[in-house]
Design a protein around this motif. Structure first.
Motif, PDB file in Angstrom:
ATOM      1  N   GLY A  17     -35.445  35.469 -88.834  1.00 54.79           N
ATOM      2  CA  GLY A  17     -36.821  35.935 -88.713  1.00 54.79           C
ATOM      3  C   GLY A  17     -37.690  35.245 -89.750  1.00 54.79           C
ATOM      4  N   LYS A  18     -38.950  35.675 -89.863  1.00 60.63           N
ATOM      5  CA  LYS A  18     -39.839  35.124 -90.884  1.00 60.63           C
ATOM      6  C   LYS A  18     -39.510  35.732 -92.245  1.00 60.63           C
ATOM      7  CE  LYS A  18     -43.824  34.031 -87.973  1.00 60.63           C
ATOM      8  NZ  LYS A  18     -43.939  32.619 -88.367  1.00 60.63           N
ATOM      9  N   LYS A  62     -38.319  42.773 -95.470  1.00 56.42           N
ATOM     10  CA  LYS A  62     -38.410  44.194 -95.121  1.00 56.42           C
ATOM     11  C   LYS A  62     -37.058  44.753 -94.717  1.00 56.42           C
ATOM     12  CE  LYS A  62     -43.231  44.085 -93.581  1.00 56.42           C
ATOM     13  NZ  LYS A  62     -44.144  44.190 -92.397  1.00 56.42           N
ATOM     14  N   LEU A  63     -36.216  43.905 -94.109  1.00 54.12           N
ATOM     15  CA  LEU A  63     -34.889  44.372 -93.702  1.00 54.12           C
ATOM     16  C   LEU A  63     -33.999  44.699 -94.896  1.00 54.12           C
ATOM     17  CD1 LEU A  63     -33.945  41.913 -90.787  1.00 54.12           C
ATOM     18  CD2 LEU A  63     -34.493  44.334 -90.591  1.00 54.12           C
ATOM     19  N   GLN A  64     -34.292  44.043 -96.027  1.00 53.19           N
ATOM     20  CA  GLN A  64     -33.506  44.216 -97.264  1.00 53.19           C
ATOM     21  C   GLN A  64     -32.006  43.985 -97.010  1.00 53.19           C
ATOM     22  OE1 GLN A  64     -34.382  47.766 -99.476  1.00 53.19           O
ATOM     23  NE2 GLN A  64     -36.564  47.285 -99.629  1.00 53.19           N
ATOM     24  N   GLY A  65     -31.750  42.937 -96.248  1.00 53.16           N
ATOM     25  CA  GLY A  65     -30.365  42.587 -95.939  1.00 53.16           C
ATOM     26  C   GLY A  65     -29.882  41.404 -96.759  1.00 53.16           C
ATOM     27  N   ALA A  66     -29.143  40.482 -96.105  1.00 51.64           N
ATOM     28  CA  ALA A  66     -28.533  39.351 -96.801  1.00 51.64           C
ATOM     29  C   ALA A  66     -29.594  38.440 -97.402  1.00 51.64           C
ATOM     30  CB  ALA A  66     -27.645  38.565 -95.829  1.00 51.64           C
ATOM     31  N   TYR A  67     -30.673  38.163 -96.641  1.00 50.43           N
ATOM     32  CA  TYR A  67     -31.729  37.274 -97.153  1.00 50.43           C
ATOM     33  C   TYR A  67     -32.413  37.904 -98.367  1.00 50.43           C
ATOM     34  CZ  TYR A  67     -36.009  34.473 -97.291  1.00 50.43           C
ATOM     35  OH  TYR A  67     -37.043  33.663 -97.694  1.00 50.43           O
ATOM     36  N   PHE A  68     -32.681  39.197 -98.284  1.00 47.20           N
ATOM     37  CA  PHE A  68     -33.306  39.913 -99.402  1.00 47.20           C
ATOM     38  C   PHE A  68     -32.450  39.789-100.656  1.00 47.20           C
ATOM     39  CE2 PHE A  68     -33.726  43.799-101.911  1.00 47.20           C
ATOM     40  CZ  PHE A  68     -35.098  43.829-102.140  1.00 47.20           C
TER      41      PHE A  68
END
Length: 609
Positions: A583-584, A590-596
């Motif tokens: 995603g962007k 906002k997802l606060q997942g792996a990218y976060f």
């Protein structure tokens, strides 16, 4: 040397040694090698053979004239007129022999050099077309040995060996026929040693061939280490490992020395044996020949002229046999080298182009992965059933830890490898159904480890598009911000840079690679950690330039520095060959997942600094 050091050397050898090629000596392989002579079979080859036949014929006729005509007729009959005619005739024949030999040497050298040129060109062209897997499993040094040393080993074979071999065989057959025609008894007595010679030479030829093959392998190891040492000299010196490197070189150098000593020792056995055979033949000629002269022709003996002719032919007989022994060693070296050359020539690209492959022209830039699975080796998958879409004109960022599959995706898009399962498509076309050139000519890649070729700045930028004008080259350099530092160089765009661009900083080399990629005017641009060597200020300039330049093009950005991919249209997060999320930037935060977590980790590291 300590055991610890020995174990290190053995460990390194796993990556540098060539494998021995254990094939029986066969003429089929030699005939394959001789196919490179075929293009010259209508001019240089027949001329060389004709000159050789003239020379050989004269050498066979002269001893007969001297023995049977000069001695048995002219001298015995005291015919001075005939004697003078024979002297002049023989002198003229030697003059013709000199001219024929000079022409033969000239023509066979031209022939040999042309064959070596063709073979080296063929091998280099073939290696250029091989897939990345080929280069993954071999060092640059070992490949260099095949193209240079192994082909050089064939030079003597083609410049002298083939014609000399033919000449010596014809000479030997001619001598044997003449000897039996002159005196069968004396011929049998002298040639009785030949079966013994043949038996012994047959016994040792396999050992000689294997020893020369080991020479080729040890030379490959030595060259591989030298190439590695020169390229890695900065690392060696920065860790103060000069002594360790020297000790390792001593091991490789000693192995190379021993292989040469062993090969030359075995090869040297043949010539003394031939000389001993010559001595035995001479003793038989003198003892039995004298007996036959005493008997006289009327009692089944021979004349003095026949004995003299035998003496001439005996000297001529062992000379080609000795040369054939040397030629056999040369043939063994050539066979060992040709086996290694043909091993590469028989290597097929893992990425094969179908005969029915079509040209992919004017692509739009849409990339699709459909259930793609890929493994560099059988033990570990690099990608697990990856499906993704990159729309035309999108900037797509691939992020993740080392080994997550980012560069693998880029390699598959360029078709450096083929997926083991699934398909990679551009504009709906499976890459396996289109020609390699039509795909790669529309893709530009900028790698983290920028390679700069020896030549001028202008030539390096123009590498991907040789027909580009100077104005186009300069414009590309200006867009990426390289023009500023180029203009400050002593000769501007005509400044010579050495291999790998050693006179330039890492950032300057990276800017040149940007200009090179952009000048090619690709529809797809892949930036693989391309901004890692550029300072923050320069990176900002490049990001601004790329916004304009990437408009209408698909861009794939691989970056560990997440600050460089904030503006990407789509960010794909990978882990162990799988897509975790995409995603962007704002959506993924906002997802606060792996990218976060990746972003947080980088910010925490910066705060710690």
């Amino acid at each position: 040397m300590t055991k610890g050091k020995e174990s290190k050397h053995l460990y390194r050898f796993k990556y540098t040694q060539d494998q021995a090629i254990d094939k029986p000596f066969n003429w089929v392989q030699m005939m394959r090698l001789l196919q490179y002579v075929k293009p010259y079979s209508k001019n240089l080859l027949p001329l060389s053979i004709a000159a050789m036949l003239v020379s050989t014929l004269i050498r066979l006729i002269v001893p007969i004239l001297i023995g049977k005509v000069v001695i048995d007729v002219a001298i015995q009959q005291k015919d001075t007129t005939l004697l003078m005619q024979l002297v002049v005739g023989i002198a003229l024949m030697y003059l013709v022999n000199y001219v024929a030999n000079a022409l033969r040497i000239r023509w066979v050298n031209i022939l040999g050099q042309n064959v070596i040129y063709d073979l080296r060109k063929h091998l280099f062209s073939h290696i250029q077309r091989l897939s990345h897997r080929f280069f993954d499993s071999r060092s640059a040094g070992s490949i260099l040995v095949r193209i240079m040393n192994d082909i050089n080993s064939l030079q003597e074979l083609f410049t002298n060996g083939i014609i000399n071999l033919l000449m010596d065989v014809i000479t030997l057959v001619g001598i044997v026929v003449i000897l039996f025609a002159l005196s069968p008894k004396l011929a049998i007595a002298i040639l009785v040693i030949l079966p013994i010679m043949f038996f012994i030479s047959t016994k040792i030829r396999k050992r000689i061939r294997r020893s020369w093959q080991q020479v080729r392998i040890q030379q490959s190891r030595l060259n591989s280490h030298l190439n590695e040492s020169i390229q890695g000299i900065r690392i060696t010196q920065s860790f103060s490992q000069e002594q360790e490197n020297t000790e390792y070189f001593d091991v490789v150098n000693q192995d190379n020395f021993e292989s040469w000593r062993n090969a030359t020792k075995k090869s040297a056995m043949f010539r003394p044996f031939v000389e001993m055979s010559n001595a035995i033949g001479t003793v038989i000629l003198i003892s039995y020949g004298a007996h036959l002269i005493i008997l006289g022709p009327e009692n089944g003996g021979i004349q003095i002229g026949t004995f003299v002719s035998f003496a001439f032919f005996l000297g001529m007989f062992w000379e080609p046999i000795s040369r054939l022994g040397q030629m056999y060693n040369q043939l063994l070296m050539a066979m060992a080298a040709s086996e290694r050359i043909f091993e590469f020539l028989d290597e097929e690209p893992n990425v094969e182009e179908k005969q029915s492959a079509s040209e992919l022209k004017d692509i739009k830039g849409k990339v699709m992965f459909e259930q793609v699975q890929f493994a560099y080796d059988q033990d570990r998958l690099a990608l697990h059933d990856v499906s993704l879409e990159m729309q035309q004109g999108q900037t797509v960022a691939l992020v993740g830890h080392t080994g997550s599959g980012k560069s693998t995706i880029a390699n598959l898009i360029c078709r450096f490898y083929d997926p083991t399962k699934g398909s990679v498509k551009i504009d709906g076309y499976d890459l396996r159904d289109v020609t390699l050139n039509s795909v790669r000519q529309q893709i530009s890649v900028v790698l983290q480890d920028t390679f700069i070729f020896s030549g001028t700045i202008m030539e390096n930028i123009r590498f991907g598009r040789p027909e580009a004008t100077e104005e186009e080259v300069k414009e590309a350099a200006k867009v990426v911000g390289a023009d500023d530092f180029i203009q400050r160089l002593a000769y501007g765009y005509e400044t010579e840079v050495e291999e790998r661009g050693s006179v330039l900083s890492a950032g300057e080399r990276q800017l040149l690679s940007f200009a090179r990629a952009l000048l090619a005017n690709p529809k797809i641009i892949i930036l693989d950690e391309a901004t890692s060597s550029i300072d923050t200020e320069t990176e900002v300039k490049i990001q601004q330039a790329l916004k304009k330049l990437l408009k209408g093009r698909t861009a794939i950005i691989i970056a560990h520095r997440l600050s460089t991919i904030r503006e990407a249209d789509n960010i794909i997060v990978l882990e162990k060959g799988r897509i975790l999320e995409q995603g962007k930037h704002e959506e993924l935060m906002k997802l606060q997942g792996a990218y976060f977590r990746l972003v947080q980790t980088q910010f925490n590291m910066l705060d710690a600094i």
